[in-house]
Design a protein around this motif. Structure first.
Motif, mmCIF file in Angstrom:
data_model
loop_
_atom_site.group_PDB
_atom_site.id
_atom_site.type_symbol
_atom_site.label_atom_id
_atom_site.label_comp_id
_atom_site.label_asym_id
_atom_site.label_seq_id
_atom_site.Cartn_x
_atom_site.Cartn_y
_atom_site.Cartn_z
ATOM 1 N N VAL A 64 141.966 -22.663 66.725
ATOM 2 C CA VAL A 64 142.633 -22.245 65.490
ATOM 3 C C VAL A 64 141.215 -21.842 64.743
ATOM 4 N N LEU A 65 140.316 -22.433 64.601
ATOM 5 C CA LEU A 65 139.160 -22.772 64.385
ATOM 6 C C LEU A 65 137.866 -21.180 65.478
ATOM 7 N N ALA A 66 138.549 -21.479 66.288
ATOM 8 C CA ALA A 66 137.923 -20.587 67.207
ATOM 9 C C ALA A 66 137.831 -19.240 67.218
ATOM 10 N N VAL A 67 139.385 -18.853 66.902
ATOM 11 C CA VAL A 67 139.910 -18.165 67.090
ATOM 12 C C VAL A 67 139.579 -17.391 65.445
ATOM 13 N N THR A 68 139.250 -18.042 64.656
ATOM 14 C CA THR A 68 138.724 -17.918 63.144
ATOM 15 C C THR A 68 137.581 -17.451 63.224
ATOM 16 N N VAL A 69 136.708 -17.797 63.913
ATOM 17 C CA VAL A 69 135.275 -17.471 63.793
ATOM 18 C C VAL A 69 135.386 -16.144 64.670
ATOM 19 N N ALA A 70 135.621 -15.795 65.696
ATOM 20 C CA ALA A 70 135.644 -14.573 66.954
ATOM 21 C C ALA A 70 136.350 -13.496 65.562
ATOM 22 N N VAL A 71 137.388 -13.417 64.851
ATOM 23 C CA VAL A 71 137.710 -12.722 63.768
ATOM 24 C C VAL A 71 136.829 -12.364 62.839
ATOM 25 N N GLN A 72 136.288 -13.902 62.148
ATOM 26 C CA GLN A 72 134.791 -13.155 61.443
ATOM 27 C C GLN A 72 134.060 -12.645 62.068
ATOM 28 N N PHE A 73 133.619 -12.579 63.312
ATOM 29 C CA PHE A 73 132.341 -11.726 63.843
ATOM 30 C C PHE A 73 132.813 -10.175 63.949
ATOM 31 N N ASN A 74 134.149 -9.930 64.287
ATOM 32 C CA ASN A 74 134.990 -8.845 64.644
ATOM 33 C C ASN A 74 135.029 -7.582 63.413
ATOM 34 N N ARG A 75 134.688 -8.445 62.616
ATOM 35 C CA ARG A 75 134.621 -8.005 61.523
ATOM 36 C C ARG A 75 133.856 -6.848 61.712
ATOM 37 N N THR A 76 134.611 -5.787 60.914
ATOM 38 C CA THR A 76 133.438 -4.255 60.788
ATOM 39 C C THR A 76 132.847 -4.527 59.080
ATOM 40 N N ALA A 77 131.844 -4.218 58.438
ATOM 41 C CA ALA A 77 130.866 -4.184 57.514
ATOM 42 C C ALA A 77 131.801 -2.913 56.719
ATOM 43 N N PRO A 78 131.868 -3.282 55.440
ATOM 44 C CA PRO A 78 133.294 -2.501 54.388
ATOM 45 C C PRO A 78 132.145 -1.288 53.876
ATOM 46 N N VAL A 79 132.905 -0.218 54.909
ATOM 47 C CA VAL A 79 132.106 0.960 53.594
ATOM 48 C C VAL A 79 131.498 1.565 52.394
ATOM 49 N N LEU A 80 130.890 1.430 52.064
ATOM 50 C CA LEU A 80 130.718 1.388 50.281
ATOM 51 C C LEU A 80 130.886 3.358 49.974
ATOM 52 N N PRO A 81 131.104 3.555 48.680
ATOM 53 C CA PRO A 81 130.933 5.048 48.316
ATOM 54 C C PRO A 81 129.911 5.065 48.567
ATOM 55 N N PRO A 82 129.539 6.716 48.076
ATOM 56 C CA PRO A 82 128.588 7.338 47.765
ATOM 57 C C PRO A 82 127.250 6.957 47.187
ATOM 58 N N SER A 83 128.387 6.453 45.646
ATOM 59 C CA SER A 83 128.111 6.311 44.453
ATOM 60 C C SER A 83 126.808 5.007 44.992
#
Length: 117
Positions: A64-83
């Protein structure tokens, strides 16, 4: 040759250990040897069900810990609004440059005074 307090202490503890070893009966030593052989034999056939479940539980928690870490690393950076996103063509304000121009800030952050607060 002069002896220190540590040498005297070590010598007295060794003598105490030798005395204690001499006071143990042969039957007790035999039982201790047998218990040590049984404990180090590697035979887990007589292991309790709780001990066997403990290994499965530890394995499941690790997975479970390994899956949690893998999910955290595979997240993409949030897209910020242009402002909110910084425009590289514009100059940075003086407040943004403050951290780059002040090495004393980093020295203060790494000091023991901040760690003790």
């Amino acid at each position: 040759m002069p002896t220190s307090r540590n040498d005297d202490f070590d010598r007295s503890l060794r003598q105490l250990q030798q005395h204690a070893e001499g006071a143990v009966s042969a039957a007790t030593l035999a039982r201790l040897r047998q218990a040590r052989r049984h404990a180090t034999s590697g035979a887990d056939a007589g292991a309790s069900p709780w001990r066997r479940r403990g290994w499965w539980l530890a394995t499941a928690c690790s997975a479970v810990l390994a899956v949690t870490v893998a999910v955290q690393f595979n997240r993409t950076a949030p897209v910020l609004p242009p402002s909110v996103a910084a425009d590289p063509a514009t100059d940075l304000s003086d407040d943004a440059l403050l951290f780059d121009e002040s090495p004393e800030l980093y020295l203060w952050l790494g000091s023991d005074a901040v760690a003790m607060e």
